[in-house]
Design a protein around this motif. Structure first.
Motif, PDB file in Angstrom:
ATOM      1  N   ARG A   1       1.822   6.725  -6.991  1.00  0.00           N
ATOM      2  CA  ARG A   1       0.908   7.745  -7.194  1.00  0.00           C
ATOM      3  C   ARG A   1       1.778   9.219  -6.991  1.00  0.00           C
ATOM      4  O   ARG A   1       1.557   9.865  -7.909  1.00  0.00           O
ATOM      5  CB  ARG A   1      -0.272   7.770  -6.272  1.00  0.00           C
ATOM      6  CG  ARG A   1      -1.296   6.634  -6.690  1.00  0.00           C
ATOM      7  CD  ARG A   1      -2.543   6.902  -5.978  1.00  0.00           C
ATOM      8  NE  ARG A   1      -2.387   6.249  -4.671  1.00  0.00           N
ATOM      9  CZ  ARG A   1      -2.815   5.055  -4.305  1.00  0.00           C
ATOM     10  NH1 ARG A   1      -2.607   4.180  -5.462  1.00  0.00           N
ATOM     11  NH2 ARG A   1      -2.381   4.635  -2.937  1.00  0.00           N
ATOM     12  N   THR A   2       2.766   9.205  -6.045  1.00  0.00           N
ATOM     13  CA  THR A   2       3.510  10.525  -6.015  1.00  0.00           C
ATOM     14  C   THR A   2       4.292  10.669  -7.160  1.00  0.00           C
ATOM     15  O   THR A   2       4.511  11.692  -7.713  1.00  0.00           O
ATOM     16  CB  THR A   2       4.145  10.409  -4.735  1.00  0.00           C
ATOM     17  OG1 THR A   2       3.229  10.111  -3.706  1.00  0.00           O
ATOM     18  CG2 THR A   2       4.842  11.801  -4.383  1.00  0.00           C
TER      19      THR A   2
ATOM     20  N   ASN B   1       0.685  -1.182   0.027  1.00  0.00           N
ATOM     21  CA  ASN B   1       0.173  -0.021  -0.027  1.00  0.00           C
ATOM     22  C   ASN B   1       0.759   1.370  -0.167  1.00  0.00           C
ATOM     23  O   ASN B   1       0.575   2.163  -0.744  1.00  0.00           O
ATOM     24  CB  ASN B   1      -0.798   0.048   1.138  1.00  0.00           C
ATOM     25  CG  ASN B   1      -2.014  -0.932   0.939  1.00  0.00           C
ATOM     26  OD1 ASN B   1      -2.347  -1.401   0.072  1.00  0.00           O
ATOM     27  ND2 ASN B   1      -2.837  -1.422   2.304  1.00  0.00           N
ATOM     28  N   GLU B   2       1.824   1.212   0.946  1.00  0.00           N
ATOM     29  CA  GLU B   2       2.848   2.466   0.922  1.00  0.00           C
ATOM     30  C   GLU B   2       3.406   2.432  -0.563  1.00  0.00           C
ATOM     31  O   GLU B   2       3.649   3.629  -1.238  1.00  0.00           O
ATOM     32  CB  GLU B   2       3.989   2.294   1.976  1.00  0.00           C
ATOM     33  CG  GLU B   2       4.783   3.372   2.272  1.00  0.00           C
ATOM     34  CD  GLU B   2       5.750   3.082   3.273  1.00  0.00           C
ATOM     35  OE1 GLU B   2       6.684   3.997   3.425  1.00  0.00           O
ATOM     36  OE2 GLU B   2       5.735   1.903   3.751  1.00  0.00           O
TER      37      GLU B   2
ATOM     38  N   ASN C   1       1.367   4.465  -2.868  1.00  0.00           N
ATOM     39  CA  ASN C   1       1.219   5.743  -2.618  1.00  0.00           C
ATOM     40  C   ASN C   1       2.383   6.308  -3.403  1.00  0.00           C
ATOM     41  O   ASN C   1       2.330   7.552  -3.835  1.00  0.00           O
ATOM     42  CB  ASN C   1       1.145   5.959  -1.419  1.00  0.00           C
ATOM     43  CG  ASN C   1      -0.371   5.645  -0.662  1.00  0.00           C
ATOM     44  OD1 ASN C   1      -1.164   5.471  -1.175  1.00  0.00           O
ATOM     45  ND2 ASN C   1      -0.210   5.156   0.687  1.00  0.00           N
ATOM     46  N   ASN C   2       3.506   5.830  -3.213  1.00  0.00           N
ATOM     47  CA  ASN C   2       4.674   6.243  -3.579  1.00  0.00           C
ATOM     48  C   ASN C   2       4.734   6.273  -5.323  1.00  0.00           C
ATOM     49  O   ASN C   2       5.204   7.210  -6.002  1.00  0.00           O
ATOM     50  CB  ASN C   2       5.915   5.301  -3.216  1.00  0.00           C
ATOM     51  CG  ASN C   2       6.580   5.686  -1.952  1.00  0.00           C
ATOM     52  OD1 ASN C   2       5.863   6.604  -1.266  1.00  0.00           O
ATOM     53  ND2 ASN C   2       7.140   4.900  -1.452  1.00  0.00           N
TER      54      ASN C   2
END
Length: 185
Positions: A170-171, A163-164, A167-168
């Protein structure tokens, strides 16, 4: 194959030096660098020299920042310990024979170098790793990271969970869009 064992360094040669002599000097440079203490470390890690150089070649391709190499090596060691696939883009690029942005279809290429399809290390090095990548594999950073993705502006973001990592990613995409918009202005 000599791939993986020709240590990239600055060498001085006379004009029109024979290719064989150049190769021999590069191999000697590798043997001189990879001394007994590094060989002892390799044995304690439970890998062969070829396996160390194979993993180092992947680390070499993942980042041009020496400061990141041991963190990246740590990610791959963590994945190997958990019996996860390495899922290293450079190995797929090697299998394809070209370095370019990969698409999902590329990840299905039938090759023993495709670390998205095959667990463990590929059959051999994918380039000639430098000293910093070899040392990074022999002395990886100790952490709990299992994933990393480029920042889009140099370097990588590391993650412990999927999940992290998402997110990375997407960033990363957001950063790339912002850079493209800024360059259009």
């Amino acid at each position: 194959s000599l791939e993986g064992f020709l240590l990239p360094e600055t060498y001085s040669f006379y004009w029109q030096t024979d290719e064989r002599e150049i190769i021999e000097r590069m191999l000697e440079g590798c043997d001189k660098f990879y001394n007994d203490s590094l060989e002892d470390r390799q044995k304690r890690l439970g890998l062969t020299k070829s396996q160390i150089f194979t993993l180092a070649s992947i680390v070499e391709s993942e980042s041009n920042l020496d400061s990141e190499r041991s963190a990246i090596a740590g990610v791959y060691w963590n994945r190997l310990k958990k019996k996860m696939r390495l899922q290293a883009d450079p190995t797929v690029q090697y299998a394809l024979g070209e370095e370019r942005r990969l698409n999902y279809q590329d990840l299905n290429i039938d090759s023993p170098y495709n670390t998205y399809r095959h667990a463990g290390l590929p059959p051999g090095p994918i380039n000639n790793p430098g000293k910093s990548s070899i040392l990074a594999v022999l002395y990886p950073q100790q952490h709990d990271y299992l994933f990393f993705v480029a920042t889009g502006v140099g370097g990588h973001r590391f993650a412990k969970s999927y999940n992290e990592h998402q997110n990375n990613i997407r960033t990363y995409h957001r950063t790339r869009r912002e850079i493209r918009r800024a360059s259009v202005r």
